[in-house]
Write an enzyme that holds these catalytic residues in place. Structure first.
Site, PDB file in Angstrom:
ATOM      1  N   LEU A1278      -6.596   6.767   3.336  1.00 36.66           N
ATOM      2  CA  LEU A1278      -5.933   7.048   4.605  1.00 36.66           C
ATOM      3  C   LEU A1278      -4.675   7.881   4.454  1.00 36.66           C
ATOM      4  CD1 LEU A1278      -6.218   3.531   6.321  1.00 36.66           C
ATOM      5  CD2 LEU A1278      -7.689   5.518   6.640  1.00 36.66           C
ATOM      6  N   LYS A1303       4.828   8.773   1.500  1.00 35.58           N
ATOM      7  CA  LYS A1303       3.437   8.679   1.912  1.00 35.58           C
ATOM      8  C   LYS A1303       3.270   9.284   3.297  1.00 35.58           C
ATOM      9  CE  LYS A1303       2.698   4.438  -0.750  1.00 35.58           C
ATOM     10  NZ  LYS A1303       2.253   3.046  -0.726  1.00 35.58           N
ATOM     11  N   GLU A1375       9.208   4.480   0.094  1.00 34.52           N
ATOM     12  CA  GLU A1375       9.463   3.193  -0.544  1.00 34.52           C
ATOM     13  C   GLU A1375       9.762   3.422  -2.016  1.00 34.52           C
ATOM     14  OE1 GLU A1375       5.591   1.644   0.441  1.00 34.52           O
ATOM     15  OE2 GLU A1375       4.989   1.676  -1.655  1.00 34.52           O
ATOM     16  N   MET A1378       7.161   1.912  -8.110  1.00 32.90           N
ATOM     17  CA  MET A1378       6.923   0.759  -8.982  1.00 32.90           C
ATOM     18  C   MET A1378       6.396   1.233 -10.326  1.00 32.90           C
ATOM     19  SD  MET A1378       5.257  -2.039  -6.354  1.00 32.90           S
ATOM     20  CE  MET A1378       3.908  -0.940  -5.945  1.00 32.90           C
ATOM     21  N   HIS A1408      -5.480 -16.589   2.238  1.00 33.30           N
ATOM     22  CA  HIS A1408      -6.051 -17.756   2.913  1.00 33.30           C
ATOM     23  C   HIS A1408      -4.989 -18.487   3.735  1.00 33.30           C
ATOM     24  CE1 HIS A1408      -8.677 -21.634   2.519  1.00 33.30           C
ATOM     25  NE2 HIS A1408      -8.537 -21.212   3.761  1.00 33.30           N
ATOM     26  N   ASP A1422      -5.917  -6.554   1.523  1.00 34.70           N
ATOM     27  CA  ASP A1422      -5.553  -5.312   0.832  1.00 34.70           C
ATOM     28  C   ASP A1422      -4.262  -5.488   0.039  1.00 34.70           C
ATOM     29  OD1 ASP A1422      -5.524  -1.806   1.788  1.00 34.70           O
ATOM     30  OD2 ASP A1422      -6.170  -2.822  -0.021  1.00 34.70           O
ATOM     31  N   CYS A1468     -11.961 -20.737  -2.644  1.00 33.32           N
ATOM     32  CA  CYS A1468     -10.675 -21.423  -2.817  1.00 33.32           C
ATOM     33  C   CYS A1468     -10.448 -21.714  -4.297  1.00 33.32           C
ATOM     34  CB  CYS A1468     -10.653 -22.726  -2.017  1.00 33.32           C
ATOM     35  SG  CYS A1468     -10.626 -22.462  -0.235  1.00 33.32           S
ATOM     36  N   CYS A1472      -4.989 -22.851  -3.675  1.00 31.66           N
ATOM     37  CA  CYS A1472      -5.393 -23.249  -2.328  1.00 31.66           C
ATOM     38  C   CYS A1472      -5.395 -24.769  -2.179  1.00 31.66           C
ATOM     39  CB  CYS A1472      -6.773 -22.689  -1.991  1.00 31.66           C
ATOM     40  SG  CYS A1472      -6.854 -20.890  -1.885  1.00 31.66           S
TER      41      CYS A1472
END
Length: 1494
Positions: A1278, A1303, A1375, A1378, A1408, A1422, A1468, A1472
């Protein structure tokens, strides 16, 4: 609620444009036919809902025709019922609940309807001041001192005066710098400029509102510090200023309202100006030119128009405009109002400090009666500070207080009063009073007597006051000539003693309200009394009024003024306690009764504290305060009133107990073996002469009856004709009233007659004498009932008869000699004592038995049985004799309390007993004949079963073959249930209750006995010294004395002066009052010192000093920074001047060299070109130029470029070289790279320490970025990404020398979303991408706080900012770069990696967790980054609509498909399970319901 909705719908309207008229700027644009034009109202064609015509292009005649018609609100908008009102719930603060009322109104709404809305529907308090704030609409910096003065001063002025605040209500500009919540802050805001105003549409709704907007948006957000909003609608969109006319109209209407119902002044309006543009100047001119003029408060130093107005004011010295003063004093000082009007305004504000400082109460001219009227208003409005101010400045109560004003005070409907006084009047009159009934002073007197009870007689109910009251009422009615008046009396009618015919009315001074009844004295004696006592009585009247009206603070203040402070405290305690009892009996709310009890305890504690303070200073004077006669309070004593008030701590005080001990022992001076000496002296009267008696000085503080004062001493006998008061004053000359020691006086022994009198009239001797006689009576009565009753009474029985009959006569004497005037009140007071009721029943039962015993047969037997029952009462009467003892009295107090508390338990036990007894008797004896023995059989055996008697032979009636009644088998079961409840439960509950009462009363029984000790002593103080049956001799003597006094014509007061009181002379009473005043002053001084020395006060004082020091340090720091910035700017300017001078020198040198070369070439005859590059100075080189947008201001870069040092060697003058070397760090240069503007989201701390408000930075900060090599290019599906190096940055927006990632969205993505966002598509996508990462950042912050301790990792998302490139106008995101291994843990389709470490499990569990935490509305996917630093997440929202303008997050949101895929594919892990999420992913995915398309 329905009536409110209908009233708002019927009253208020909205405005909508109904005709499309293109704006002038759109008509002549070339792109007019290519892009849709806007109407003059600011809307597009499709946004009009009330178009008069059809399609626009077919009915539009052309630019010329449209240009002739001008758009106006009246002609081109249509009014309809408003569709937006309710409550706004601001979401920008987590620690406070920010709710605000709002309504959408038309621009032509009437001001009367708006004021009615705010007062009746919104329940706002009536304004006492209106502060209208004007200033800049954009954010602007304010100096620290000005910002604190505006923020804190505005709130302080509003809270201290009850003001309303009118502002624009937006989150920028003036109110953007305010940090405190305003209670009555009203925002008058244009409807068309509010961001997301469509969310507020709804009738009587609660709408959540987030005051966060785009930095480039032209709309504004509402400010959450307001409590109410008027959203003015003129049919336009995005246009400011429509609210000013309605706001000014509303201000004028409020200015016409009364500031208070009792004050004639209107509501003051003050204009506050902070910064502002050119329109502020014309607005200020309108304010100061209006009639009446509105004072303007200007904050100097805030900038622009405010500074200009302040400068003009200083130069022209205008009175209408005020430079910074105190906000609360502007209306008083800036207007031309009279002192009375200024005092009324300050009175309505309840600002006595303002009146004391800025309005001189005395020292200037006042209209007649203005101060008296101000005093009356202050009392009615409950303004304690103003009452104190007027009294301290010499307000005379003798002139102020009249009958009419007293009755107006009692009949006021303002202040913290209600109809409670009317309820009391109804209880006194025993009938219903009509509505609007005016309470008279006679009614008040009856209420006071009803509340205090006993023998108390109010001044307002005495005969002389009633006669004068009726005379005054008749006089005022005649003077009015039949005219109807709103008051009962004219204001000039004052209550004063009737004038003698010899004195002219004009020469006679005017007095105030009722005076206590006094016996007639000569005119010379009356003139000696003076008017000082009247002032004291005036304060007593006001004090009683404050108590009856439940104005506690006013009562506490009035209690401090005047004399007899201790007795007034006990009177207030009694009145409040009686009012609390009446409120409880009248079934009023419990809050009123509890409040009155609290007030009673407050005054009771005041009385105890004053007594303790007086006792510490002088014991004898403190005892005199207890028993001295208070003429103003129905001739009661302080101790008598305290006992009537049930003020146990007061009666149990050491001072009171010492006085009671002196009263109990009288003149007897005995410390050891007192009981033995008294009994021996009673049995052997000559032993009385051997006893030791107290001296006259020792008994000076002990009250005695008038009868006792008639006995004179052997020496120092007063002359004949010397009255009792002078004799009492003569006694006091033997003692020093201000010292603890007694002046030694040699007094000879008493006469033997005086000794006998003092001995037999001592209460302890009376008690012993009566006790011995009573024991003898019990022995004779016991003998009488134990032996056989003969036909005629025996000698022992005759003695018993005579004893009881004489006792009955004594009881009758007690009733008629009691203090109440009416016989019904006498009986009520007498029967109010328990032992009097017991004596009455015992005497009545004995007389019945005596009447029966004279008959023969069964009547005599009945009489003997009556004797046997009657002797029980006489034996129980001995408990009262034991109560005198200190040790036995405690237990009797406990027994009394236990008996009263166990009543309801005994009733419940009786119910259980009867339920079992009746059923038992009915089952076992079905054939029982009717008889009175049934009642005995029902309760007999069940009663004894409670004490363990089980009757085992009767449990099973059918045992051993006995015949039994049908149903007898139920008896054992019923008896078992009965014994379980009665014996195990009820009896144990009763024992537990008694045990609890015992331990509770054990600590307070001593104080209760001390309180009851007064009754015992007073009982024997008033008893005749001869016991029954010899008491008849005392009765004969009393009758003869009464007839003799009546024959001499003595006054009523002298006839009733036998009561126990301390009669003091005028001078001695004056000294006693002065001593009491000193004690009260010392008490308040000690209380003030305790407060000042308390730890809380010290902490508060330290905090205030620290705050002041912080403000001073902040001001100093701000000045230091300003000086540093000024020096830096000056140094930079000096450097630039030196550079320019060096360039000028180089240019002149170059021109000189050029001229020389041209002359040489001309001389040589040919001309050759000069290579200027070899002669140019490095300082004159042209720097590379960067093309920037016109709205962007070029920045001055300061650094040390290396190219500058390269050209220093070419300078010929050393001075120029040194100057440039010194200024090397300040010479401007242009760094390498491209200039951009960076916008960031800022978090501003709100009122609480834990809350923050997120908003875009007000302006972009500049920076210079240099792209790195293409190796760092990172393209995605994108967006495209590139690494850049920051070479310069403004402030700390970016770090110079650090690498960042920029970006931008792919062109195909932009083309796709252009169908949704027609303009600024990259900007809209960037904003949603930043919002997406900020949402994930907030969720990660919450996740790190709630995760368990066994999950040690704390990942976080990077901060993202908005970047605007000046060269091509492109919008991007930036940003921090890194470094490390970049990994992706899951994607936006729900697919995830298999975790192999704790970090991976934590990040997958985070996805989750977000799904469960948001109630299955949001899901963060993502997830990618380096280690614990993450970036570029995708926030999936279930109801987010793709390819529509309602998209909240970025274009990577796949909606319901991604969520369903994640639910199916997620596995899980251990993290979790630690978070408690295991098993929850199996829930079926249910997408949220969506509204059908409209």
């Amino acid at each position: 609620m329905l009536s409110q909705r209908s009233w708002i719908d019927d009253t208020f309207c909205k405005r909508e444009c109904i005709k499309f008229i293109p704006a002038c700027g759109d008509i002549h644009r070339f792109e007019f036919f290519l892009s849709p034009p806007r109407c003059c109202c600011g809307r597009l064609v499709g946004e009009h809902t009330w178009l008069e015509t059809g399609p626009f292009m077919s009915h539009w005649p052309g630019p010329q025709a449209v240009q002739e018609e001008r758009w106006s609100v009246e002609c081109h908008t249509q009014a309809s019922a408003t569709d937006a009102y309710g409550t706004i719930d601001f979401q920008d603060s987590a620690d406070r609940n920010c709710h605000a009322k709002y309504v959408r109104v038309a621009v032509d709404t009437k001001a009367e309807a708006l004021l009615q809305l705010m007062l009746r529907e919104w329940q706002m308090e009536r304004p006492k001041l209106l502060l209208t704030v004007h200033g800049g609409a954009e954010n602007f910096p304010l100096p620290l001192k000005v910002r604190q003065a505006f923020s804190k001063g505005l709130i302080t002025a509003a809270q201290s005066t009850g003001a309303w605040i009118f502002t624009d209500g937006i989150n920028t500009g003036v109110m953007g710098g305010c940090e405190h919540l305003c209670r009555n802050a009203v925002g008058v805001t244009p409807w068309g400029v509010i961001d997301n105003h469509g969310d507020l549409i709804g009738r009587d709704v609660l709408r959540p509102y987030q005051p966060l907007r785009s930095p480039l948006s032209k709309t504004v957000c509402l400010n959450s510090l307001h409590s109410h909003f008027l959203l003015v609608d003129d049919g336009t969109l995005g246009k400011h200023g429509c609210q000013l006319g309605l706001r000014r109209k509303l201000e004028r209407h409020i200015q016409l309202q009364k500031i208070h119902p009792r004050v004639n002044q209107g509501v003051p309006v003050v204009c506050v100006v902070v910064e502002g543009g050119p329109d502020i100047v014309s607005m200020v001119l309108d304010y100061v030119s209006s009639v009446p003029p509105v004072p303007v408060f200007v904050f100097e130093g805030s900038g622009r128009s405010a500074d200009l107005l302040a400068f003009l004011h200083k130069q022209t010295a205008m009175d209408r405009c005020a430079v910074p003063l105190s906000s609360s004093t502007v209306p008083c000082e800036s207007t031309k109002s009279s002192p009375a009007e200024q005092l009324g305004t300050a009175l309505a504000w309840d600002r006595a400090d303002v009146a004391n400082k800025h309005i001189q109460v005395y020292g200037q001219y006042w209209q007649v009666g203005s101060l008296e009227q101000a005093m009356l208003d202050a009392l009615i409005m409950d303004r304690v500070g103003f009452v104190k101010l007027l009294i301290d400045n010499g307000m005379s109560m003798n002139r102020f207080l009249t009958v009419s004003r007293l009755e107006e005070l009692y009949n006021t409907q303002q202040g913290p009063t209600d109809n409670f006084l009317h309820h009391l009047v109804e209880d006194v009159k025993q009938n219903h009073i009509p509505k609007g009934y005016r309470v008279s002073l006679i009614d008040v007197g009856q209420v006071i007597e009803y509340l205090i009870g006993g023998a108390y007689r109010s001044t307002y109910t005495r005969k002389h006051f009633r006669a004068y009251y009726n005379h005054l009422h008749t006089h005022c009615m005649v003077s009015d000539h039949g005219r109807v008046s709103g008051r009962l009396f004219c204001s000039s009618c004052t209550l004063h003693p009737p004038q003698s015919p010899n004195n002219s009315p004009s020469c006679k001074p005017v007095f105030h309200t009722a005076q206590p009844y006094k016996r007639k004295v000569s005119q010379q004696q009356s003139s000696k009394l003076g008017d000082s006592s009247l002032v004291v009585f005036n304060f007593n009247d006001l004090f009683v009024w404050a108590v009856l009206q439940r104005r506690q603070q006013m009562a506490l203040f009035l209690w401090q003024h005047g004399e007899e402070a201790m007795v007034r405290a006990t009177v207030a305690c009694k009145l409040y306690r009686a009012m609390a009892h009446e409120a409880k009996q009248s079934n009023m709310d419990d809050t009123t009764a509890e409040q009155l009890k609290t007030y009673s305890l407050d005054f009771g504690q005041l009385a105890v504290d004053v007594l303790d303070n007086a006792f510490r200073q002088n014991e004898r004077m403190a005892m005199k305060l207890l028993t001295s006669e208070m003429e103003a309070w129905s001739h009661f004593t302080c101790l008598q009133m305290a006992v009537s008030s049930r003020l146990r701590p007061f009666v149990s005080h050491s001072c009171t107990q010492m006085l009671l001990t002196d009263l109990w022992t009288g003149r007897l001076n005995m410390r050891k073996n007192s009981w033995f000496k008294i009994i021996l002296s009673i049995l052997m009267p000559p032993a009385i002469l051997l006893l030791d008696f107290k001296s006259q000085a020792d008994m000076s503080h002990v009250p005695q009856s008038q009868e006792a004062l008639q006995f004179i001493w052997d020496t120092g006998r007063p002359e004949e004709g010397q009255d009792v008061e002078k004799g009492s004053a003569c006694w006091e000359r033997t003692s020093d009233p201000e010292a603890d020691t007694v002046i030694p006086v040699t007094t000879p022994c008493l006469f033997w007659t005086r000794r006998l009198y003092e001995f037999y009239n001592t209460p302890v001797v009376k008690f012993m004498f009566h006790t011995m006689s009573y024991l003898a009576f019990l022995m004779l009565f016991s003998y009488t009932v134990l032996v056989k009753m003969e036909d005629r009474p025996s000698t022992q029985e005759w003695l018993v008869i005579v004893y009881i009959v004489s006792t009955a006569v004594e009881k009758i004497r007690e009733v008629f000699m009691s203090e109440p005037r009416k016989p019904s009140q006498k009986l009520k007071v007498w029967f109010g004592e328990y032992w009097n009721v017991s004596d009455f029943l015992a005497i009545l039962l004995f007389l019945v038995g005596l009447a029966l015993r004279w008959h023969s047969g069964s009547y005599r037997t009945a009489g003997r049985i009556t004797y046997c029952l009657d002797i029980i009462f006489w034996y129980v009467r001995m408990l009262d004799l034991l109560a005198v003892n200190q040790h036995a009295g405690h237990y009797l107090t406990m027994i009394t309390k236990m008996t009263s508390n166990m009543f309801y338990i005994v009733v419940m036990m009786a119910i259980v007993l009867l339920s079992f007894g009746v059923s038992r008797k009915a089952i076992l004896s079905p054939d029982e004949a009717p008889s009175w023995s049934l009642l005995r059989d029902v309760v007999n055996q069940p009663y004894w079963m409670m004490f363990g008697e089980g009757y085992p032979d009767e449990i099973d009636a059918c045992a051993e073959g006995k015949p039994c009644a049908p149903g007898a088998f139920l008896h054992p079961f019923l008896q078992a249930v009965y014994l379980f409840f009665q014996y195990l439960i009820m009896v144990n509950v009763l024992l537990a209750l008694l045990n609890n009462v015992y331990f509770k009363m054990k600590s307070t029984s001593k104080k209760l006995w001390m309180y009851n000790r007064y009754r015992y002593i007073m009982t024997y103080q008033e008893k005749p010294w001869l016991p029954p049956p010899l008491v008849s001799l005392s009765h004969v003597t009393l009758c003869v004395t009464t007839i003799y006094r009546k024959h001499r014509g003595l006054s009523e007061k002298e006839r009733d002066s036998c009561r126990l009181k301390l009669y003091l002379g005028r001078e001695e009473l004056k000294r006693l009052h002065e001593f009491e005043d000193r004690c009260v002053i010392a008490y308040f001084h000690k209380k003030k010192q305790d407060v000042l020395c308390s730890q809380i006060h010290r902490i508060r004082a330290t905090a205030e000093r620290a705050e002041e020091m912080g403000v001073v340090i902040g001001e100093v720091s701000e000045r230091v920074h300003f000086i540093q910035d000024s020096l830096q700017v000056l140094d930079s300017q000096l450097g630039q001047l030196q550079v320019l001078s060096a360039l000028a020198v180089d240019t002149l040198t170059l021109l000189s060299a050029s001229d020389s070369l041209q002359q040489k070439e001309a001389h040589l005859g040919h001309c050759r070109p000069i290579a200027h590059s070899h002669h140019h100075s490095p300082n004159s080189c042209t720097l590379p130029h960067i093309d920037i947008t016109p709205c962007h201001t070029p920045k001055a870069y300061h650094s040390t470029p290396p190219s500058l040092l390269w050209g220093l060697t070419s300078l010929s003058h050393p001075m120029e070289k040194n100057n440039l070397m010194r200024l090397a760090h300040t010479i401007p240069f242009t760094p390498a790279g491209e200039e951009v503007s960076v916008y960031s989201l800022e978090e501003v701390e709100a009122a609480g320490a834990e809350s923050s408000v997120i908003s875009w930075s007000p302006r972009g900060l500049s920076a210079v970025l240099q792209p790195l090599s293409s190796e760092g290019c990172l393209d995605g599906a994108l967006r495209r990404a590139m690494r850049v190096l920051c070479t310069w940055a403004e402030g700390d927006i970016l770090s110079v020398g650090c690498v960042y990632v920029v970006k931008a969205f792919q062109p195909k993505v932009i083309r796709t979303w252009q169908r949704v966002f027609h303009s600024d598509t990259p900007l809209q996508l960037c904003l949603r991408e930043i919002q997406q990462q900020r949402a994930a950042q907030k969720l990660m912050h919450v996740f790190n706080q709630v995760k368990p301790e066994n999950v040690p990792l704390s990942p976080r998302f990077l901060d993202v900012s908005l970047l605007h490139c000046h060269s091509d106008g492109q919008w991007l995101t930036i940003e921090r770069n890194m470094l490390g291994d970049f990994r992706k843990y899951n994607n936006n389709t729900g697919e995830e990696i298999t975790p192999c470490c704790g970090m991976e499990e934590t990040l997958l569990a985070f996805s989750h967790w977000t799904y469960q935490y948001s109630c299955r509305e949001l899901l963060v996917l993502d997830i990618q980054g380096v280690g614990s630093e993450l970036t570029d997440p995708s926030v999936i929202r279930a109801d987010d609509k793709s390819l529509t303008g309602d998209m909240v997050f970025g274009p990577a949101n796949l909606g319901d498909t991604a969520i369903q895929s994640f639910v199916l594919k997620h596995t899980c892990n251990s993290c979790c399970k630690n978070l408690g999420l295991s098993g929850k992913r199996k829930e079926l995915f249910r997408p949220p319901l969506r509204s059908p398309p409209s």
